[in-house]
Design a protein around this motif. Structure first.
Motif, mmCIF file in Angstrom:
data_model
loop_
_atom_site.group_PDB
_atom_site.id
_atom_site.type_symbol
_atom_site.label_atom_id
_atom_site.label_comp_id
_atom_site.label_asym_id
_atom_site.label_seq_id
_atom_site.Cartn_x
_atom_site.Cartn_y
_atom_site.Cartn_z
ATOM 1 N N VAL A 105 0.822 -1.059 -0.218
ATOM 2 C CA VAL A 105 -0.151 0.207 -0.053
ATOM 3 C C VAL A 105 0.737 1.442 -0.294
ATOM 4 O O VAL A 105 1.726 0.955 0.384
ATOM 5 C CB VAL A 105 -1.161 -0.349 0.894
ATOM 6 C CG1 VAL A 105 0.019 0.240 2.686
ATOM 7 C CG2 VAL A 105 -1.969 1.002 1.132
ATOM 8 N N ALA A 106 0.684 2.266 -0.314
ATOM 9 C CA ALA A 106 0.894 3.863 -0.661
ATOM 10 C C ALA A 106 0.846 4.346 0.752
ATOM 11 O O ALA A 106 0.206 4.219 1.310
ATOM 12 C CB ALA A 106 0.209 4.287 -1.104
ATOM 13 N N CYS A 152 0.419 13.906 -6.727
ATOM 14 C CA CYS A 152 -0.003 12.512 -6.593
ATOM 15 C C CYS A 152 -1.191 11.879 -6.800
ATOM 16 O O CYS A 152 -1.692 11.090 -7.713
ATOM 17 C CB CYS A 152 0.310 11.544 -4.783
ATOM 18 S SG CYS A 152 0.030 13.122 -3.866
ATOM 19 N N VAL A 153 -2.214 13.227 -6.388
ATOM 20 C CA VAL A 153 -3.558 12.470 -6.884
ATOM 21 C C VAL A 153 -4.206 13.082 -8.672
ATOM 22 O O VAL A 153 -4.414 11.828 -8.469
ATOM 23 C CB VAL A 153 -4.360 14.134 -6.165
ATOM 24 C CG1 VAL A 153 -5.810 13.952 -6.072
ATOM 25 C CG2 VAL A 153 -4.196 14.510 -4.217
ATOM 26 N N ARG A 154 -3.345 13.753 -9.636
ATOM 27 C CA ARG A 154 -3.418 13.755 -10.470
ATOM 28 C C ARG A 154 -2.478 12.796 -11.136
ATOM 29 O O ARG A 154 -3.482 12.125 -12.092
ATOM 30 C CB ARG A 154 -3.072 14.922 -10.808
ATOM 31 C CG ARG A 154 -3.785 16.415 -10.365
ATOM 32 C CD ARG A 154 -2.536 18.040 -11.467
ATOM 33 N NE ARG A 154 -1.708 18.158 -10.754
ATOM 34 C CZ ARG A 154 -1.933 18.855 -9.398
ATOM 35 N NH1 ARG A 154 -3.074 19.475 -8.957
ATOM 36 N NH2 ARG A 154 -0.996 19.273 -9.022
ATOM 37 N N GLN A 155 -1.542 11.470 -10.257
ATOM 38 C CA GLN A 155 -1.606 11.060 -11.008
ATOM 39 C C GLN A 155 -2.467 9.308 -10.894
ATOM 40 O O GLN A 155 -1.932 8.134 -11.677
ATOM 41 C CB GLN A 155 0.159 10.629 -10.998
ATOM 42 C CG GLN A 155 0.999 11.314 -11.255
ATOM 43 C CD GLN A 155 0.943 11.248 -12.914
ATOM 44 O OE1 GLN A 155 1.605 10.596 -14.086
ATOM 45 N NE2 GLN A 155 0.334 12.947 -13.200
ATOM 46 N N CYS A 156 -2.940 9.616 -9.189
ATOM 47 C CA CYS A 156 -3.886 8.358 -9.176
ATOM 48 C C CYS A 156 -4.819 7.810 -10.182
ATOM 49 O O CYS A 156 -5.741 8.473 -10.406
ATOM 50 C CB CYS A 156 -4.187 8.415 -7.998
ATOM 51 S SG CYS A 156 -4.897 6.913 -7.470
ATOM 52 N N CYS A 183 1.995 7.799 -7.487
ATOM 53 C CA CYS A 183 2.073 8.970 -6.368
ATOM 54 C C CYS A 183 3.551 8.713 -5.796
ATOM 55 O O CYS A 183 3.886 10.042 -6.239
ATOM 56 C CB CYS A 183 0.861 8.358 -5.657
ATOM 57 S SG CYS A 183 0.916 6.622 -4.686
ATOM 58 N N ALA A 184 3.802 7.924 -5.926
ATOM 59 C CA ALA A 184 5.340 7.663 -5.634
ATOM 60 C C ALA A 184 6.859 8.433 -6.464
ATOM 61 O O ALA A 184 7.108 8.950 -6.305
ATOM 62 C CB ALA A 184 5.834 5.860 -4.509
ATOM 63 N N PRO A 188 7.876 14.758 -5.779
ATOM 64 C CA PRO A 188 9.252 15.397 -5.529
ATOM 65 C C PRO A 188 9.936 15.148 -5.059
ATOM 66 O O PRO A 188 11.453 15.249 -4.928
ATOM 67 C CB PRO A 188 8.783 16.505 -6.389
ATOM 68 C CG PRO A 188 7.814 17.392 -5.987
ATOM 69 C CD PRO A 188 6.953 15.796 -5.988
ATOM 70 N N ARG A 189 9.542 14.573 -3.666
ATOM 71 C CA ARG A 189 10.420 15.015 -2.858
ATOM 72 C C ARG A 189 10.390 13.389 -1.879
ATOM 73 O O ARG A 189 10.838 13.273 -1.359
ATOM 74 C CB ARG A 189 9.532 15.593 -1.206
ATOM 75 C CG ARG A 189 10.375 16.872 -1.922
ATOM 76 C CD ARG A 189 9.687 17.766 -0.834
ATOM 77 N NE ARG A 189 10.586 18.668 -0.676
ATOM 78 C CZ ARG A 189 10.240 20.436 0.663
ATOM 79 N NH1 ARG A 189 8.964 20.131 0.978
ATOM 80 N NH2 ARG A 189 10.675 21.262 0.199
ATOM 81 N N GLY A 190 10.012 12.410 -3.054
ATOM 82 C CA GLY A 190 10.130 11.300 -2.768
ATOM 83 C C GLY A 190 9.354 10.393 -1.043
ATOM 84 O O GLY A 190 9.376 9.566 -0.423
ATOM 85 N N ILE A 191 8.507 10.870 -0.801
ATOM 86 C CA ILE A 191 7.639 10.842 0.761
ATOM 87 C C ILE A 191 6.927 9.987 0.005
ATOM 88 O O ILE A 191 6.911 9.133 1.467
ATOM 89 C CB ILE A 191 6.986 12.376 0.989
ATOM 90 C CG1 ILE A 191 7.825 13.810 1.221
ATOM 91 C CG2 ILE A 191 5.757 12.169 2.267
ATOM 92 C CD1 ILE A 191 6.970 14.557 0.604
#
Lengths: 310, 331, 447
Positions: A105-106, A152-156, A183-184, A188-191
């Motif tokens: 899971v993310a 991340c939201v736009r890529q999901c 999302c990962a 840009p910050r790899g959170i």
């Protein structure tokens, strides 16, 4: 009458010619595709999310067929969206077997909500984390935390991640998340980390990504990991926690969910997710502040002034 | 709460240009011609124009609010008003109101909002509305009332364009003698749709837009020049074709060249592309006028070239810096 | 009148401080020297906590060829060698010095006497470049590219002329203007030094004609300097861009990347850089101070300050009347290309040409509207690009399309966004696209 006849004949002939042309074109330019690719594609989720590392589901199906023919196994191929059931179907079509994989899971490793991490300035530009990352540190004093602009939201593809308007942090809907990793990649910050879901979806996570020295990390965010290493000591038995670059990390493979690190963390950066709430008379010997230990990422323990251990 | 600084990437200043300024700028440019058309055609023109503008604004509002369910309403950005104005200019002054409303619905509903609203449409909405009406109601759309100031006796009702086409069909250049002089046409004393009457005032508005830098010269000039050259050649070869000046000042050519073809959304982005677009519109207009079924070719020509705009944008890139290394200007 | 040939815009000039003579700023109590004051490899600190330093003591040595050393601009004790927030909005390595007195290293000539090239006949090109390199001089217009690198053209390329960038096309900024009015001969000698260093006979000084006094003065003084010509230019932004300036002055256009400006035979140096070169070579003074314009409509005393590097911005603003109540944005640099600051506790660096205070109502951007494809950005782009398209493909992460449409040629001047009637954040997206595409190209050529 004659003109009608002429028209009918003319159109008929044109139609016939076009049909012939199409027929020959379809024969000449026909692409012979392994029919198994189509069969495999049919059982895939068709989300074309790219989480498997191939361009879309058709690409993944092709890769599965190729791996079957060349390597004789489906090792290393996984549709993170469909998970185990889909991979079993794929293996069934190709006459292969698949080994069980643990579901993932993310996880958004930042708990710098507006309350924990005060906004120092206001960002006024394109709504994009990647763009905001070019302005400098962003709105807060933390150079590693969530921007909350929702790349991340736009890529999901699955609507599984959203920006909580109150905390301005990305939040993952575990039900919907397929661990495809889009999302990962977008962050840009790899959170965001794609992490093992853990038994009964229970897991221990350090909800922080700050690699600054303790003093700086502590100054700008109440919920930051300061790399003090108390959790490492608490986890001596299992050796699941390591501190690199002032940031603690829990190895999900080694973690036994004992929750000792959670108590040990002076900043409440370690969270036990999906765990039952603790009994009020928690008999933890070394946890004087255990009364309001957080059980979910969004409830916040009272900030504790840490001693810098650097 | 303390005073937070704002951060953003550069630039930190803006030239204060806005969508509204451009849209209302075009509306202002159309004002002289609008007033003239009210004078020429009287109350009918006022009714048509009001209906058209109000209907366009209403449909824009209704569609954004109830169908697209957007929170932000866009009726005040001036684009719907402009569409309404341009549509009105393309209609005869005695058109029944229900037809106008239908045209506005098509213009805004189909021509603009189905594509996603402002900036997304492929075809100029006003022209889409006009062409829709022209095809659906050819009779109503081409029966003109008398221009109140018309001095040409005997031929009221037949527009110069119809005369020109008649001359070609009958192969009789003498029909053209019934045309008003090009000066009359320039000043606005002919039959036609409301926006077709006064080339002078339309050009005045165009000059205003050029001055305000709302448009660049490329599209109007290329269209008008092309029509002048092409029509001139035809006229020289065979006198059944009308003289080039008469061709330019008749019908909706000036309106089309200055206001419809220059529509931001549906015209090419680079100057090179705009020139190609303009020349093609000019050629198509003359072809349709002379040899097509309809006397007026401007709207069709623009609509056709609107469809080619994405293609032109793909192939006509502006000249990049350093692409052509210029000869030394200094010693 | 000459100017560049493609695009350009004309922002409101707002040169509020043009009439205010250069003042010397007070010494700071604590100075912070970022090791990232230039493009290229950061400098490496060579001092440690507790060291005593003087004005002109080396704090950081150059970290490579494309890099520059950093000198202390104050005397005192090094209190910290650690990360600190700098003007870029990032925490990076910096040396902090607590100021005590004002003691200078020996050998620095602090007098105002003009030293002409004729007084120092022993100087040759190599020595000049070496001195420039040692002094840590970088492009002072804001780009901060190490100057000595520019003066060593790659093999096979030959410089033909030197152009001094005295355009100052950024609105508000007047530092270069004032410098020209107050130190004209020093600048001309600096230019002579650059011409000698690269071995050319021809030098141009490009000045926009909104500075007629500077044009007149420089032209008058330039009479005594053979081969140097003042070129008045029509006011148009971004004339101060290196490529635009070469186009404007000698009418040659730099081809698309990877070509460099030197391919046209021109070397461009900023006015401030020329002055710094003069001081470094003739006065033996490393780059430790510069002229900075502190301005803004709400600021009570817009000024041009001669300030030591490492001075916190807060102090500079205090010297110009303090930060007004309704401040919305503080920008390091000019309004078109400067960087908005997160905090005023950051130090000025070699590239700080200005400090601009904007009111709340000026500072906020208007809400973006849909693109109406008006093509005004295409008309404004000085590089002949299609900003609307580049922004769109960058927003969609379509890096291939961005590369095909020459996104790497973008000079980030902001003309497109300045002119956009829909207030779209074009440059935000283009910057992202450009840096991503540059990264892709780099990793491709590394393979």
């Amino acid at each position: 009458m004659n003109s009608i006849l002429m028209a009918v004949i003319a159109l008929g002939v044109i139609g016939l010619l076009a049909a012939l042309l199409l027929y020959f074109a379809s024969r000449k330019f026909a692409v012979h595709e392994d029919e198994r690719i189509g069969q495999v594609s049919a059982v895939l989720p068709q989300a074309n999310c790219g989480g498997c590392g191939f361009p879309g589901c058709a690409g993944f199906a092709g890769a599965c067929v190729k791996a079957t023919d060349e390597k004789g196994s489906l090792e290393g191929l996984l549709c993170p969206v469909g998970g185990q059931p889909v991979m079993e179907q794929v293996a069934g079509i190709l006459g292969m077997t698949v080994e069980a994989t643990a579901p993932k899971v993310a996880v958004v490793r930042c708990n710098g909500s507006c309350e924990n991490r005060p906004r120092l300035v206001e960002y006024d530009g394109a709504t994009s984390c990647k763009v905001q990352a070019m302005v400098g540190m962003g709105e807060t004093g933390c150079s590693y935390g969530c921007f909350g602009c929702g790349d991340c939201v736009r890529q999901c593809q699955f609507g599984a991640i959203r920006i909580n308007p109150e905390t301005k942090l990305a939040e993952v809907d575990e039900e919907k998340c397929t661990a495809c990793g889009a999302c990962a990649k977008a962050c840009p910050r790899g959170i965001i980390e794609i992490r093992l879901k853990g038994p009964k979806n229970r897991r221990m996570v350090v909800l922080c990504n700050n690699k600054d020295k303790g003093a700086i990390a502590n100054k700008w965010c109440k919920a930051s990991c300061i790399g003090c290493g108390k959790c490492v000591k608490a986890c001596e038995k299992f050796e699941a926690i390591t501190v690199t670059k002032n940031l603690a990390y829990i190895d999900a493979e080694k973690c036994k969910l004992c929750r000792k690190c959670e108590e040990a963390c002076p900043k409440g950066a370690i969270h036990a997710i999906n765990m039952p709430p603790r009994k009020p008379k928690a008999d933890a010997p070394a946890a004087p502040k255990a009364e309001n230990t957080p059980t979910t990422p969004n409830t916040q323990s009272s900030p504790i002034t840490p001693k810098e251990q650097q | 709460m303390e005073n937070k600084l704002i951060v953003s990437l550069s630039p930190h200043v803006h030239g204060s240009d806005s969508v509204e300024k451009n849209m209302y700028g075009v509306c202002i440019a159309l004002l002289p011609a609008l007033i003239a058309s009210f004078c020429f055609f009287g109350l009918g023109a006022v009714t048509v124009m009001l209906t058209s503008v109000l209907a366009c604004v209403f449909f824009e509002w209704a569609i954004t609010k109830f169908i697209l369910k957007r929170d932000k309403l866009t009726i005040l950005d001036g684009s719907a008003i402009l569409t309404g104005l341009l549509l009105g200019f393309n209609l005869p002054s005695n058109l029944p109101i229900w037809i106008i409303i239908l045209g506005a619905l098509f213009a805004i509903g189909v021509g603009k909002m189905t594509f996603g609203g402002l900036g997304q449409n492929i075809f100029n909405p006003a022209l889409a509305g006009r062409v829709f009406l022209l095809i659906s109601f050819p009779v109503q759309m081409t029966s003109w009332t008398d221009n109140v100031l018309d001095h040409v006796d005997g031929y009221s009702g037949a527009t110069p364009l119809a005369l020109m086409q008649k001359a070609i069909l009958e192969k009789d250049p003498s029909v053209l003698n019934n045309l008003p002089s090009s000066l009359d046409m320039f000043l606005g004393q002919t039959e036609g749709s409301m926006g077709e009457v006064s080339a002078l005032l339309l050009l005045l508005g165009c000059a205003f837009m050029l001055w305000k830098k709302i448009i660049t010269w490329h599209i109007p000039v290329s269209i008008i020049l092309t029509v002048f050259v092409f029509a001139g050649l035809l006229h020289l070869l065979d006198p059944v074709y009308a003289a080039p000046l008469q061709v330019i000042f008749s019908g909706g050519l000036i309106l089309g060249a200055c206001y419809m073809a220059t529509d931001y959304v549906t015209s090419p982005m680079s100057h090179k592309g705009q020139l190609i677009y303009g020349v093609a519109i000019g050629l198509l207009t003359v072809v349709i006028r002379n040899w097509g079924a309809y006397p007026e070719g401007m709207s069709f020509a623009i609509i056709i070239m609107n469809a080619f705009t994405p293609l032109i944008n793909t192939y006509c890139k502006p000249k990049r810096f350093g692409e052509v290394v210029r000869k030394e200007a200094a010693k | 009148m000459k100017t560049f040939h493609i695009g350009g815009v004309h922002p409101e000039e707002n040169k509020l401080s043009a009439g205010s003579p250069i003042r010397e700023a007070k010494l700071p109590r604590q100075a912070v020297f970022s090791m990232f004051q230039h493009i290229g490899a950061p400098a490496n600190p060579v001092v440690k906590r507790g060291d005593q330093v003087k004005v002109g003591t080396l704090l950081g040595e150059a970290g490579g060829f494309v890099s520059a050393p950093i000198y202390s601009s104050v005397s005192g004790k090094v209190s910290k060698v650690d990360v600190a927030l700098d003007a870029s909005g990032l925490r990076r390595m910096a040396v902090t010095v607590d100021v005590e007195g004002d003691e200078w290293e020996e050998g620095i000539d602090r007098t105002d006497t003009l030293v002409r090239l004729a007084d120092r006949p022993e100087l040759d090109g190599k020595t000049i470049v070496e001195k420039i390199k040692q002094a840590g001089i970088v492009g002072m217009g804001g780009a901060t590219f190490p100057t000595h690198v520019k003066l060593c053209p790659p093999p096979g390329k030959k410089a033909e002329c030197v152009i001094v960038n005295a355009v100052e096309c950024e609105p508000y900024l007047t530092a270069d203007h004032r410098l020209m009015l107050e130190k004209p001969e020093e600048i001309l000698v600096g230019l002579q030094l650059v011409m000698k260093a690269v071995g050319v006979e021809k030098g141009y000084i490009g000045i926009e004609n909104n500075k007629p006094d500077a044009i007149a003065l420089m032209a008058e003084k330039a009479n005594q300097y053979p081969g140097i010509e003042v070129v008045p230019l029509k006011v148009k932004y971004p004339q101060g861009g290196e490529k635009q300036l070469i186009d404007a002055v000698i009418g040659r256009q730099v081809p698309a990347p990877p070509a460099l400006p030197i391919d046209t035979g021109a070397i461009v140096q900023n006015v401030g850089t020329c002055f710094a070169i003069y001081e470094a070579v003739m006065k033996n003074k490393p780059l430790i101070e510069r002229i900075i314009t502190v301005t803004g409509k709400s600021l009570s005393l817009p000024s041009n300050l001669k300030a030591r590097l490492g001075t916190p911005f807060q102090q500079l603003i205090d010297e110009c009347g303090g930060l007004p109540e309704d401040t919305g944005k503080v920008i390091g640099g000019g309004p078109m290309m400067g960087k908005a600051l997160m905090s005023l506790d950051v130090p000025m660096t070699k590239g700080s040409s200005g400090l601009l205070v904007m009111k709340k109502d000026e500072a906020r951007r208007s809400e973006p509207q849909p693109c109406i494809r008006c093509a005004k950005c295409v008309g404004a782009c000085p590089m002949g690009l299609e900003p609307y398209l580049l922004a769109k493909v960058s927003e969609q992460f379509d890096w291939d399309a961005a590369e095909q449409n020459d996104i790497t040629s973008c000079i980030e001047c902001g003309s497109c966004q300045f002119t956009c009637p829909s207030h779209r954040t074009l440059l935000d997206h283009i910057r992202l696209g450009k840096s991503t595409v540059m990264g892709i190209i780099r990793s491709r050529s590394a393979k």
